[in-house]
Design a protein around this motif. Structure first.
Motif, PDB file in Angstrom:
ATOM      1  N   ARG A 200      -2.071 -48.373  16.880  1.00 49.83           N
ATOM      2  CA  ARG A 200      -3.451 -48.228  16.445  1.00 49.83           C
ATOM      3  C   ARG A 200      -3.987 -47.017  17.185  1.00 49.83           C
ATOM      4  O   ARG A 200      -4.047 -47.004  18.418  1.00 49.83           O
ATOM      5  CB  ARG A 200      -4.291 -49.456  16.744  1.00 49.83           C
ATOM      6  CG  ARG A 200      -5.685 -49.361  16.129  1.00 49.83           C
ATOM      7  CD  ARG A 200      -6.527 -50.606  16.280  1.00 49.83           C
ATOM      8  NE  ARG A 200      -7.753 -50.477  15.481  1.00 49.83           N
ATOM      9  CZ  ARG A 200      -8.751 -51.369  15.440  1.00 49.83           C
ATOM     10  NH1 ARG A 200      -8.654 -52.482  16.173  1.00 49.83           N
ATOM     11  NH2 ARG A 200      -9.814 -51.164  14.692  1.00 49.83           N
TER      12      ARG A 200
ATOM     13  N   THR B 188     -10.434 -58.997  20.602  1.00 50.89           N
ATOM     14  CA  THR B 188      -9.667 -58.540  19.439  1.00 50.89           C
ATOM     15  C   THR B 188     -10.587 -58.446  18.244  1.00 50.89           C
ATOM     16  O   THR B 188     -11.759 -58.844  18.317  1.00 50.89           O
ATOM     17  CB  THR B 188      -8.494 -59.483  19.147  1.00 50.89           C
ATOM     18  OG1 THR B 188      -7.611 -58.892  18.192  1.00 50.89           O
ATOM     19  CG2 THR B 188      -8.975 -60.837  18.647  1.00 50.89           C
TER      20      THR B 188
ATOM     21  N   SER C  41      -6.994 -45.142  24.882  1.00 50.25           N
ATOM     22  CA  SER C  41      -7.589 -45.927  23.795  1.00 50.25           C
ATOM     23  C   SER C  41      -6.608 -46.222  22.671  1.00 50.25           C
ATOM     24  O   SER C  41      -6.945 -46.982  21.756  1.00 50.25           O
ATOM     25  CB  SER C  41      -8.817 -45.193  23.228  1.00 50.25           C
ATOM     26  OG  SER C  41      -9.838 -45.107  24.198  1.00 50.25           O
TER      27      SER C  41
ATOM     28  N   TRP D  86     -13.328 -49.901  18.721  1.00 49.08           N
ATOM     29  CA  TRP D  86     -12.008 -49.614  19.314  1.00 49.08           C
ATOM     30  C   TRP D  86     -11.998 -48.239  19.978  1.00 49.08           C
ATOM     31  O   TRP D  86     -11.470 -48.068  21.079  1.00 49.08           O
ATOM     32  CB  TRP D  86     -10.933 -49.689  18.226  1.00 49.08           C
ATOM     33  CG  TRP D  86      -9.539 -49.421  18.741  1.00 49.08           C
ATOM     34  CD1 TRP D  86      -8.913 -48.221  18.764  1.00 49.08           C
ATOM     35  CD2 TRP D  86      -8.638 -50.363  19.320  1.00 49.08           C
ATOM     36  NE1 TRP D  86      -7.651 -48.352  19.314  1.00 49.08           N
ATOM     37  CE2 TRP D  86      -7.457 -49.670  19.666  1.00 49.08           C
ATOM     38  CE3 TRP D  86      -8.701 -51.739  19.550  1.00 49.08           C
ATOM     39  CZ2 TRP D  86      -6.361 -50.277  20.240  1.00 49.08           C
ATOM     40  CZ3 TRP D  86      -7.605 -52.366  20.122  1.00 49.08           C
ATOM     41  CH2 TRP D  86      -6.448 -51.641  20.481  1.00 49.08           C
TER      42      TRP D  86
ATOM     43  N   GLY E 125      -8.948 -45.830  15.592  1.00 48.51           N
ATOM     44  CA  GLY E 125      -8.893 -47.192  15.066  1.00 48.51           C
ATOM     45  C   GLY E 125      -7.966 -47.390  13.895  1.00 48.51           C
ATOM     46  O   GLY E 125      -7.743 -48.526  13.463  1.00 48.51           O
TER      47      GLY E 125
ATOM     48  N   ASN F 172      -4.622 -51.749  23.957  1.00 48.98           N
ATOM     49  CA  ASN F 172      -4.992 -50.485  24.579  1.00 48.98           C
ATOM     50  C   ASN F 172      -4.573 -50.519  26.053  1.00 48.98           C
ATOM     51  O   ASN F 172      -4.231 -51.572  26.596  1.00 48.98           O
ATOM     52  CB  ASN F 172      -6.477 -50.156  24.398  1.00 48.98           C
ATOM     53  CG  ASN F 172      -7.415 -51.147  25.074  1.00 48.98           C
ATOM     54  OD1 ASN F 172      -7.000 -51.936  25.936  1.00 48.98           O
ATOM     55  ND2 ASN F 172      -8.691 -51.106  24.694  1.00 48.98           N
TER      56      ASN F 172
ATOM     57  N   SER G 287      -4.923 -55.797  19.069  1.00 50.40           N
ATOM     58  CA  SER G 287      -5.042 -55.831  17.614  1.00 50.40           C
ATOM     59  C   SER G 287      -3.746 -56.327  16.994  1.00 50.40           C
ATOM     60  O   SER G 287      -2.662 -56.168  17.564  1.00 50.40           O
ATOM     61  CB  SER G 287      -5.347 -54.441  17.057  1.00 50.40           C
ATOM     62  OG  SER G 287      -6.612 -53.991  17.418  1.00 50.40           O
TER      63      SER G 287
END
Length: 665
Positions: free
Chosen positions: A609, A496, A655, A503, A613, A529, A512
């Motif tokens: 997210r 994290t 991602s 990221w 990122g 993710n 996150s």
């Protein structure tokens, strides 16, 4: 007095005329000259009432996701079209419920409140485009039994002149139709000259004008539109040359006298200056007839019976008995009235009481009407939850009829030889498998279990010690909260705190906190993710797992059986989505459209997210990964939005950081 009548079978068409007349009764009285603040002058003091029932379409199927309002109380219909409104303000002699659903005209039903509750059946009218008119030139649209003509330059939008296409949705409501009382807006009560009247309708119409963006249009000030109502053949011989014209007060549910219409051949021709529902009626003075129907053999109230009154003027009214067997019906003042009680049998009905009453010059309570059923069965039962406790939030479907138990206990009289009976739980909604009962007369006891109510709730603890509420939905048990764990179930730490660049580039599992703020995680859970979801170490607690795409489909399909589980980039179901969303605006942004949480899933908008990122959309979007990949770089997900009630099935880049829900093994 007790009346014992011979039982007569009625054919299906009579059943349709009589049984599906759940419209409630009595004086819906206010005049066009009076505002709502004067309602107590006609309706009595303000009281708190309840109402429940079913919203159906033209084919008699339940309409899911309709918004039903009574005063400040609001409910959304479930898969069966059932609603329940509790504790809303009305008057002693007037309650009103409205129903809205895209694709249908607004439903309005008014009634005289009964002390034991009020049960309604409302059939919404499909709203479709009947034709178009150029607003500059004016023109005519013709639909079955109705014709509308707009004048040139006769339409406005938001009080300003409108130049463009006018889409006309128009629907005639035939007072001789077997489904008239279900379709009819309001009730057959109108106010003129500060007096309430019982109305005999010769035809009604619903009209809605809109532009190509769906915005509602109205007739311009100083202009009128012509409406031609075709008079049904059965009523033509008694149709007066000039008849009173009435518009509907959609807030209070009564009709207001606004001029007259003239009979030309077989049509009433009227000029109207605005659009709501319109009605051609002959008014007459009336009284209210109330009472209670019971089974003389068991002394139990007969629930779901239909009580009808037929006055000599051809005025018909009907009312469905509530859980106490109570009814309220209108009857013509100082007239001999035929009162009949019917019991539903599933495909036919039985007349269990028929007698002339009156004449009466004032409201009358007939007291108790004891019916001695012949060759009939009283089904007496209890609905239980998973812990064998009576389930108060429940209802029962019996041969197409909906019965509302009192604290889980119900009884219903039927003349059918068999019954298909299905119990349903509310909050969360769950429908059990139907059972077939062979009925042999007398009293038949049945115990029904709905194992999706409060007894199906529980909890689970993850490896970090976070405790999550859980809910059983159909054959699955889901977390009611988004996952927060910082460790895989084998104890390995999940990476994290990654920078935006890290990221974006990582193909390993990571998580996150939204905006790097743990306060967000406490409410909405962490964002993971897809690589973390797919890691063999496992995100979910022991005995639980990350749901595959097909398991999300099972969930959505259970909540709404007609959901689309084959499409890929689409909304699977508006009803199921609303039934999954947490209600209110504590976590979802305004307006949180369609949220009912009927399933108990309690979805939360944790935002995301993105691949680059950045964080966005907390409070607006809820996104959840499935464990199923779509391609080398993408995987299936589900998402919901604040501004509609859909549950969407899509695929997105692995991602992205999304929320995770776990399902029990």
């Amino acid at each position: 007095m007790t009346y014992i009548m011979k039982t007569n079978r009625l054919p299906l068409f009579i059943l349709l005329v009589i049984f599906f007349t759940y419209n409630s009764c009595k004086k819906d009285d206010v005049t066009e000259e009076n505002s709502t603040s004067n309602a107590s002058q006609y309706f009595g003091n303000t009281v708190s009432i309840t109402a429940k029932g079913r919203i159906i379409d033209a084919n008699g199927n339940g309409i899911a996701g309709a918004i039903v309002k009574g005063g400040s109380s609001l409910d959304t219909t479930d898969i069966m079209g059932v609603f329940q409104l509790s504790s809303f303000a009305a008057h002693e002699n007037l309650g009103c419920v409205t129903v809205e659903k895209p694709g249908f005209f607004k439903g309005v039903r008014s009634f005289v409140p009964k002390s034991g509750g009020n049960e309604l059946l409302i059939r919404l009218l499909t709203k479709s485009n009947s034709g178009t008119i150029n607003s500059v030139n004016g023109g005519t649209v013709t639909a079955p039994s109705i014709k509308l003509t707009l004048p040139a330059n006769g339409v406005q939008l938001n009080n300003a002149a409108y130049n463009g296409t006018v889409n006309v949705a128009i629907k005639h409501i035939n007072p001789t139709s077997p489904t008239f009382f279900e379709e009819m807006p309001g009730s057959l009560v109108g106010i003129t000259n500060y007096q309430p009247y019982f109305l005999k309708s010769y035809g009604m119409v619903e009209v809605e004008l809109s532009d190509n963006n769906g915005q509602k249009l109205q007739i311009a000030k100083g202009k009128t539109a012509e409406v031609r109502f075709e008079v049904p053949a059965d009523l033509l011989s008694s149709a007066p040359a000039t008849i009173d014209l009435w518009s509907l007060d959609e807030v209070n549910g009564y009709w207001k006298n606004e001029g007259t219409a003239t009979l030309v051949n077989n049509e009433y021709v009227a000029q109207v200056s605005h659009f709501s529902a319109w009605n051609c009626d002959v008014p007459t003075k009336y009284i209210n007839v109330s009472g209670q129907v019971i089974n003389s053999l068991t002394q139990k109230p007969i629930v779901g019976a239909v009580v009808t009154t037929l006055s000599s003027f051809g005025l018909v009214n009907s009312n469905i008995t509530n859980c106490n067997g109570e009814f309220n019906c209108l009857a013509r003042l100082n007239d001999i009235v035929m009162m009949t009680v019917y019991v539903y049998c599933g495909g036919s009905s039985t007349n269990v009481f028929s007698n002339n009453i009156g004449p009466f010059t004032t409201d009358i309570s007939l007291g108790t009407i004891a019916v001695t059923p012949s060759s009939m069965t009283e089904i007496s039962g209890t609905v239980l939850d998973c812990n064998n406790h009576p389930l108060a939030d429940s209802y029962v479907g019996i041969n197409g009829q909906v019965i509302f138990p009192t604290n889980g206990v119900f009884s219903v009289l039927t003349c059918a030889s068999s019954a298909i009976i299905t119990p349903y739980g509310i909050n969360p909604w769950i429908g059990e498998q139907p059972q077939l009962l062979t009925l042999t007369g007398g009293t038949q006891n049945v115990v029904l279990t709905v194992c999706g109510g409060a007894g199906a709730q529980g909890s689970v603890t993850d490896i970090d010690g976070n405790i999550y509420n859980t809910i059983e939905i159909g054959s699955q048990i889901w977390m009611q909260e988004n996952l927060k764990t910082t460790h895989y179930k084998n104890g390995t730490v999940i990476p994290t705190g990654l920078s935006n660049v890290d990221w974006q580039n990582t193909t390993n599992g990571a998580c996150s906190d939204y905006n790097n703020d743990t306060a967000n995680t406490a409410v909405y859970g962490k964002l993971y993710n897809w690589y973390a979801v797919a890691d063999p170490a496992g995100l979910c607690p022991a005995g639980w797992h990350e749901p595959e795409d097909w398991e999300w489909n099972v969930l959505v399909k259970y909540i709404y059986p007609s959901a689309d589980t084959n499409c890929i980039s689409c909304s699977q179901s508006a009803f199921a989505g609303g039934a999954m969303k947490e209600i209110g605006l504590t976590h979802w942004a305004f307006p949180n459209i369609g949220a009912t949480n009927l399933s108990g899933f309690t979805s939360l908008p944790g935002g995301l997210r993105s691949v680059n990122g950045s964080y966005n959309s907390i409070g607006n979007y809820g996104n959840w990964w499935t464990a199923s990949g779509y391609s080398a770089t993408e995987a299936y997900q589900r998402f919901q939005l604040y501004n509609n009630s859909n549950i969407y099935r899509y695929y997105d880049y692995k991602s992205n950081g999304y929320s995770v829900r776990c399902v029990k093994d």
